[in-house]
Design an enzyme around this catalytic site. Structure first.
Site, short mmCIF file in Angstrom:
data_model
loop_
_atom_site.label_atom_id
_atom_site.label_comp_id
_atom_site.label_asym_id
_atom_site.label_seq_id
_atom_site.Cartn_x
_atom_site.Cartn_y
_atom_site.Cartn_z
N LYS A 66 -5.86 -19.36 -43.78
CA LYS A 66 -5.52 -19.31 -45.20
C LYS A 66 -6.11 -18.08 -45.87
O LYS A 66 -7.20 -17.63 -45.54
CB LYS A 66 -6.02 -20.57 -45.91
CG LYS A 66 -5.24 -21.81 -45.50
CD LYS A 66 -5.70 -23.04 -46.23
CE LYS A 66 -4.84 -24.23 -45.82
NZ LYS A 66 -5.37 -25.50 -46.23
N TRP B 171 -5.49 2.02 -5.83
CA TRP B 171 -4.87 1.13 -6.80
C TRP B 171 -4.12 -0.02 -6.12
O TRP B 171 -3.05 -0.42 -6.55
CB TRP B 171 -3.90 1.91 -7.72
CG TRP B 171 -4.49 3.15 -8.29
CD1 TRP B 171 -4.14 4.44 -8.00
CD2 TRP B 171 -5.57 3.23 -9.23
NE1 TRP B 171 -4.92 5.31 -8.71
CE2 TRP B 171 -5.81 4.60 -9.48
CE3 TRP B 171 -6.34 2.27 -9.90
CZ2 TRP B 171 -6.80 5.02 -10.34
CZ3 TRP B 171 -7.32 2.70 -10.78
CH2 TRP B 171 -7.54 4.07 -10.98
N ILE B 172 -4.71 -0.55 -5.06
CA ILE B 172 -4.05 -1.60 -4.29
C ILE B 172 -4.45 -2.97 -4.83
O ILE B 172 -5.62 -3.36 -4.80
CB ILE B 172 -4.39 -1.49 -2.79
CG1 ILE B 172 -4.04 -0.08 -2.28
CG2 ILE B 172 -3.66 -2.56 -1.99
CD1 ILE B 172 -2.61 0.35 -2.54
N CYS C 286 0.83 -1.20 0.00
CA CYS C 286 0.00 0.00 0.00
C CYS C 286 0.86 1.25 0.00
O CYS C 286 1.23 1.76 1.07
CB CYS C 286 -0.92 0.00 1.21
SG CYS C 286 -2.08 -1.38 1.26
N GLU D 208 3.79 -0.11 -10.61
CA GLU D 208 5.15 -0.13 -10.04
C GLU D 208 6.05 0.92 -10.68
O GLU D 208 7.24 0.71 -10.91
CB GLU D 208 5.76 -1.53 -10.12
CG GLU D 208 5.04 -2.50 -9.19
CD GLU D 208 5.90 -3.66 -8.73
OE1 GLU D 208 7.13 -3.52 -8.70
OE2 GLU D 208 5.30 -4.69 -8.41
N SER E 170 3.13 8.48 -8.18
CA SER E 170 4.58 8.59 -8.37
C SER E 170 5.21 9.54 -7.36
O SER E 170 6.38 9.39 -7.01
CB SER E 170 4.87 9.09 -9.80
OG SER E 170 4.37 8.18 -10.76
N THR F 89 19.10 0.17 -9.75
CA THR F 89 18.02 1.12 -9.97
C THR F 89 17.89 1.45 -11.45
O THR F 89 16.78 1.48 -12.00
CB THR F 89 18.27 2.40 -9.16
OG1 THR F 89 18.29 2.07 -7.76
CG2 THR F 89 17.16 3.42 -9.40
N GLU G 132 -1.57 6.73 -3.44
CA GLU G 132 -2.77 7.41 -2.99
C GLU G 132 -3.37 8.17 -4.17
O GLU G 132 -2.77 8.24 -5.24
CB GLU G 132 -2.45 8.38 -1.84
CG GLU G 132 -1.89 7.68 -0.61
CD GLU G 132 -1.63 8.63 0.55
OE1 GLU G 132 -2.01 9.82 0.45
OE2 GLU G 132 -1.05 8.18 1.56
N ALA H 189 -1.01 10.85 -4.75
CA ALA H 189 0.39 10.52 -4.44
C ALA H 189 0.70 9.14 -4.99
O ALA H 189 0.87 8.18 -4.26
CB ALA H 189 0.64 10.57 -2.93
#
Length: 380
Positions: A267, A155-156, A123, A364, A131, A314, A126, A129
């Site tokens: 075909k 978006w959980i 979680c 993600e 990115s 990263t 938000e 919130a």
């Protein structure tokens, strides 16, 4: 560094392909249609011991390397992307526990996740919130030996299904990202799930709002120190994004496999359309991009296994996730094109691949954010 699979990894891939073809893929279309959690497929995965793959052996897991975990994600996503994310999300939810939590939390929760007894969610996002993690409003106020959580997360993945929720909340909003703190919260402590999204893709994976209204969390369930949450979140996503890339590769491979088979059977002008050079070249380009994406994902997975020896995870993880997901969207779109009008109907699975591929470019960390990460590394 070699990205070739070991004999054990190739054997695991072969076992996974047979398992997915028999136990997961046959249910994918119906679960997509009904938007129900894919319990039959998840139970089959649990029977194979797959939830244990990413959990350390010391806590009842298999302790598999990251390339092996990527193989699992790819092969399951090849059959059903929604089922793949049900396994990936529990690993995501438990990564902060594995890397930053107390020994007591590890011993209590990790074996249960490894055994498939419980599932976990992550979680972070938000409404305002996603990115911008530092802008989060979900609060955690200290009250003696507890914290009181108030706020909402959006978006959980697996909302309402998961038994534990790894929650990021601020203990001091004036400190921005330096106030963000991480907690492990059980579902039965009063979490509410007022809304689930009606999504374009991954329709068998529930996504929704998670609400905390004076939810009391013992201080023993804080992960790391106060203010460490932002670094925990970023550390976790670096080690999770490559498997989203693997999920994307699975979707792309499914598109290649189906479109190739269709081209040999369909075909036109008295011969299979596989004889048409323009279409053959489309399929070849789909395969080229997918193989390149797979190599980049394996590279990122190797870096995780080696504990990021040169500090490039990263950067490489962001590159792997963005390139693999862009590839999945491109390949799935071309698979629809190769099937023509049939590809535009729900009688054929390629339209589902196209819908499922889209989210891999978004969750993600959107691919635009990944490019910010990549450019920052290149210009440091």
């Amino acid at each position: 560094m070699s990205y070739g699979l070991s004999p054990e990894q190739r054997q695991f891939r072969d076992v996974m392909r047979k398992f997915v073809d028999e136990k997961v893929a046959p249910h994918a279309a119906e679960y997509d249609r009904t938007q129900e959690f894919p319990w039959l497929s998840f139970d089959a995965c649990r029977g194979m011991g797959l939830p244990a793959l990413g959990i350390p052996e010391a806590y009842g897991g298999a302790g598999a390397d990251m390339v092996t975990q990527a193989i699992m994600a790819e092969e399951i996503a090849r059959g059903c992307a929604s089922t793949a994310v049900t396994l990936l999300i529990s690993k995501l939810g438990m990564l902060p526990v594995m890397n930053f939590a107390s020994e007591g939390l590890k011993e209590h929760y990790l074996p249960k996740v490894a055994g498939g007894e419980i599932q976990s969610s992550y979680c972070l996002s938000e409404a305002d919130a996603g990115s911008d993690v530092a802008a989060m409003r979900c609060r955690a106020d200290r009250d003696g030996d507890d914290y009181i959580l108030n706020g909402s997360k959006y978006w959980i993945t697996n909302s309402g299904i998961s038994d534990t929720y790894t929650v990021f909340a601020t203990v001091d909003s004036t400190k921005g990202s330096k106030g963000v703190t991480c907690f492990l919260v059980e579902k039965d402590w009063g979490i509410q799930f007022p809304k689930h999204e009606d999504k374009m893709g991954l329709r068998a994976s529930p996504t929704g709002e998670v609400v905390f209204d004076n939810v009391r969390v013992p201080a023993s369930h804080r992960i790391g120190e106060e203010g460490q949450g932002f670094s925990i979140a970023m550390h976790t996503l670096d080690r999770s994004r490559p498997t989203i890339g693997a999920q994307a590769i699975g979707i792309a491979q499914a598109g290649i496999d189906y479109a190739g088979g269709y081209m040999k059977d369909r075909k036109a002008f008295g011969a299979p359309i596989a004889n048409l050079q323009g279409l053959r070249f489309m399929l070849a380009d789909m395969a080229i991009k997918t193989e390149a994406a797979r190599s980049l994902v394996y590279h990122a997975c190797h870096l995780i296994d080696e504990d990021d020896p040169e500090g490039t995870l990263t950067y490489i993880g962001a590159a792997a996730k963005s390139f693999a997901s862009d590839t999945a969207m491109s390949v799935a779109t071309d698979a629809v094109q190769l099937l023509g009008g049939n590809g535009f109907t729900k009688d054929f699975p390629v339209e589902r691949y196209m819908r499922d591929a889209k989210i891999t470019q978004i969750y993600e960390g959107t691919n635009q954010v990944q490019r910010v990460v990549i450019s920052k590394y290149l210009l440091k």
